[in-house]
Design a protein around this motif. Structure first.
Motif, PDB file in Angstrom:
ATOM      1  N   VAL A  90       0.793  -1.240   0.079  1.00 49.75           N
ATOM      2  CA  VAL A  90       0.172   0.173   0.067  1.00 49.75           C
ATOM      3  C   VAL A  90       0.857   1.150   0.049  1.00 49.75           C
ATOM      4  O   VAL A  90       0.671   1.960  -0.786  1.00 49.75           O
ATOM      5  N   ARG A 199      -6.591  -4.418  -4.524  1.00 50.50           N
ATOM      6  CA  ARG A 199      -6.136  -3.416  -3.574  1.00 50.50           C
ATOM      7  C   ARG A 199      -5.528  -2.348  -4.282  1.00 50.50           C
ATOM      8  O   ARG A 199      -5.425  -1.278  -3.882  1.00 50.50           O
ATOM      9  N   VAL A 203      -6.255   1.880  -3.214  1.00 48.02           N
ATOM     10  CA  VAL A 203      -5.183   2.734  -3.127  1.00 48.02           C
ATOM     11  C   VAL A 203      -5.246   3.777  -4.025  1.00 48.02           C
ATOM     12  O   VAL A 203      -4.925   5.110  -3.399  1.00 48.02           O
TER      13      VAL A 203
END
Length: 242
Positions: A90, A199, A203
């Motif tokens: 991340v 993901r 982000v």
């Protein structure tokens, strides 16, 4: 033309593996094993792609990416990260990485990710090289998007977006108020051959939201739990003049 890759990795066995397999695939590979020298090499030379370890002596991968982006270096970056290190992934994506690969990884996965990122980055560069001409813009409230220039203004102020952030915003802006699933965004922005997880979408949307906070009453991005995202425009607010 042979594509040039920079590998910044301090683990000798892994750097030799990367260099051997990428060279065998036809890429021209430069290897650096120290954060500072890796940064200097990336800043002073032109590369098509950087493979970047995060834990490096001298300067870590997060610092390298941040400094390169601040210097205007747009070379795509694939970060090399440890297994189950979601926080690293991340933070790496937020720092400007384009993709990630988790150690240990197979040669097939490595080559697939490298090829996919190079295809996507080449597409962006080709669009940026188009001759300037009068072009359409997309306007929602105080948000104005210029698709061919990769430029965005909000309330008359320019907003600096990374290429993938721009493409996510543009995709949402083409259908304001319509919920776009994560798969929709993944396929439209990263392509059907993208190997990374959803993901990555979260982000980039999170980063976009922060940049739209300049005028959240005019436009913002809503999340629909378990589904995706939509661009919400306040119709009562007058659009800024162009």
């Amino acid at each position: 033309m042979t594509q040039r890759l920079l590998v910044i990795e301090d683990e000798p066995t892994l750097s030799r593996l990367l260099s051997y397999n990428l060279t065998s695939e036809g890429y021209a590979v430069t290897v650096e094993d120290h954060g500072q020298t890796g940064y200097d090499t990336a800043l002073k030379n032109e590369f098509d792609l950087i493979l970047l370890d995060l834990m490096l002596p001298g300067m870590n991968g997060f610092e390298i990416m941040t400094k390169l982006r601040n210097e205007g270096v747009k070379t795509p970056v694939i970060i090399l990260t440890a297994k189950n290190a979601e926080e690293e992934v991340v933070e790496g994506l937020k720092s400007g990485a384009d993709d990630y690969i988790t150690k240990p990884f197979g040669v097939a996965e490595l080559l697939a990710r490298v090829a996919a990122v190079l295809r996507r980055s080449t597409g962006v560069e080709e669009r940026e090289k188009l001759p300037e001409r009068d072009e359409a813009h997309i306007s929602h409230g105080a948000l104005v998007i210029y698709p061919e220039k990769y430029e965005v203004t909000l309330s008359g102020e320019p907003i600096t977006l990374r290429p993938k952030e721009f493409e996510v915003l543009l995709y949402l802006a083409r259908k304001p108020g319509v919920v776009m699933t994560r798969d929709d965004l993944m396929n439209a922005v990263w392509g059907f051959d993208y190997i990374g997880g959803q993901r990555t979408v979260d982000v980039h949307v999170s980063s976009l939201r922060k940049k739209l906070e300049l005028d959240p009453e005019s436009v913002h991005i809503d999340s629909i739990r378990g589904v995706g995202y939509k661009l919400v425009v306040n119709k009562k607010k007058r659009p800024s003049l162009i």
